[in-house]
Design a protein around this motif. Structure first.
Motif, PDB file in Angstrom:
ATOM      1  N   TYR A  52       0.828  -1.203   0.000  1.00 46.22           N
ATOM      2  CA  TYR A  52       0.000   0.000   0.000  1.00 46.22           C
ATOM      3  C   TYR A  52       0.868   1.262   0.000  1.00 46.22           C
ATOM      4  O   TYR A  52       0.647   2.183  -0.790  1.00 46.22           O
ATOM      5  CB  TYR A  52      -0.916  -0.004   1.221  1.00 46.22           C
ATOM      6  N   ARG A  53       1.872   1.283   0.890  1.00 49.82           N
ATOM      7  CA  ARG A  53       2.738   2.458   1.007  1.00 49.82           C
ATOM      8  C   ARG A  53       3.493   2.737  -0.296  1.00 49.82           C
ATOM      9  O   ARG A  53       3.574   3.879  -0.753  1.00 49.82           O
ATOM     10  CB  ARG A  53       3.710   2.264   2.169  1.00 49.82           C
ATOM     11  N   LEU A  54       4.023   1.684  -0.914  1.00 47.85           N
ATOM     12  CA  LEU A  54       4.745   1.872  -2.173  1.00 47.85           C
ATOM     13  C   LEU A  54       3.804   2.343  -3.282  1.00 47.85           C
ATOM     14  O   LEU A  54       4.173   3.193  -4.098  1.00 47.85           O
ATOM     15  CB  LEU A  54       5.446   0.575  -2.591  1.00 47.85           C
ATOM     16  N   GLY A  55       2.592   1.817  -3.303  1.00 52.86           N
ATOM     17  CA  GLY A  55       1.609   2.275  -4.287  1.00 52.86           C
ATOM     18  C   GLY A  55       1.313   3.753  -4.149  1.00 52.86           C
ATOM     19  O   GLY A  55       1.243   4.495  -5.133  1.00 52.86           O
ATOM     20  N   ARG A  56       1.161   4.226  -2.899  1.00 48.44           N
ATOM     21  CA  ARG A  56       0.927   5.661  -2.661  1.00 48.44           C
ATOM     22  C   ARG A  56       2.132   6.491  -3.108  1.00 48.44           C
ATOM     23  O   ARG A  56       1.982   7.556  -3.698  1.00 48.44           O
ATOM     24  CB  ARG A  56       0.676   5.936  -1.169  1.00 48.44           C
ATOM     25  N   MET A  57       3.336   6.001  -2.812  1.00 51.48           N
ATOM     26  CA  MET A  57       4.547   6.734  -3.207  1.00 51.48           C
ATOM     27  C   MET A  57       4.640   6.858  -4.726  1.00 51.48           C
ATOM     28  O   MET A  57       4.976   7.928  -5.250  1.00 51.48           O
ATOM     29  CB  MET A  57       5.793   6.023  -2.675  1.00 51.48           C
ATOM     30  N   LEU A  58       4.343   5.775  -5.425  1.00 51.64           N
ATOM     31  CA  LEU A  58       4.438   5.793  -6.883  1.00 51.64           C
ATOM     32  C   LEU A  58       3.383   6.704  -7.496  1.00 51.64           C
ATOM     33  O   LEU A  58       3.649   7.389  -8.490  1.00 51.64           O
ATOM     34  CB  LEU A  58       4.308   4.378  -7.438  1.00 51.64           C
TER      35      LEU A  58
END
Length: 199
Positions: A52-58
């Motif tokens: 989830y966190r990486l998706g938000r960052m991207l």
């Protein structure tokens, strides 16, 4: 295995298109973080928070383009394909067809984005369905950002406001069919279709 934003960006630069969740013909961020196929909901996976966190960052990154490219799912696109995405997004005949069936609220939101160039919306609220309709039809560019007060918001901008002179110039060398072909090739043919925005 993907553990950091840097790892995720490297994967996208290598593969050119990476969907957030599994889809036909493309690698996915979820599976790259998990190290293989995920059974059941990825949100309940042991690495679900990292996914989830990486998706938000991207979605907030300037290094990739986040669009609903494959099967209506969010995909992260390498800059080498941005001219193709922009060429398809701005095709007049495609845009006319995708406007058909838009709700009055979605049309109102599109008018606001085209007029104001950038519109901030809460991630969930009365405009959510209208925003999703515009995003799914590739009528606006959608990203996320964090405001000074710490709130995460969705950012809608017109494609004309988003595009750089370099990307715009490169897009003008492509026909609509050539741009579609490049996207299909990068998506492994996308047998279920690139998205609702393709006629």
């Amino acid at each position: 295995m993907v553990r950091t934003e840097h790892d995720a960006l490297e994967l996208i630069h290598q593969k050119r298109v990476v969907t957030e969740v599994p889809a036909s013909g493309t690698p996915s961020l979820v599976e790259a973080v998990a190290g293989g196929p995920v059974r059941g909901s990825w949100r309940s996976h042991a690495k679900g928070r990292l996914m989830y966190r990486l998706g938000r960052m991207l979605r907030a990154s300037d290094e990739v383009l986040s669009v609903r490219l494959v099967e209506g799912k969010v995909a992260f696109v390498d800059p080498s394909l941005w001219p193709a995405v922009y060429r398809v997004a701005m095709e007049p005949s495609r845009r006319r067809r995708t406007l058909a069936g838009l709700s009055p609220q979605a049309r109102e939101l599109l008018t606001a984005v085209e007029r104001d160039r950038v519109v901030h919306l809460d991630k969930e609220g009365p405009w959510t369905k209208a925003r999703e309709a515009l995003e799914e039809r590739l009528l606006v560019h959608v990203s996320e950002t964090e405001l000074e007060d710490g709130r995460h918001v969705t950012v809608l901008r017109s494609w004309r406001d988003w595009v750089s002179p370099t990307v715009k110039e490169a897009s003008q060398t492509l026909t609509y069919d050539e741009a579609l072909a490049r996207l299909r090739e990068a998506c492994g043919g996308a047998p279920a279709g690139l998205g609702a925005w393709v006629p």
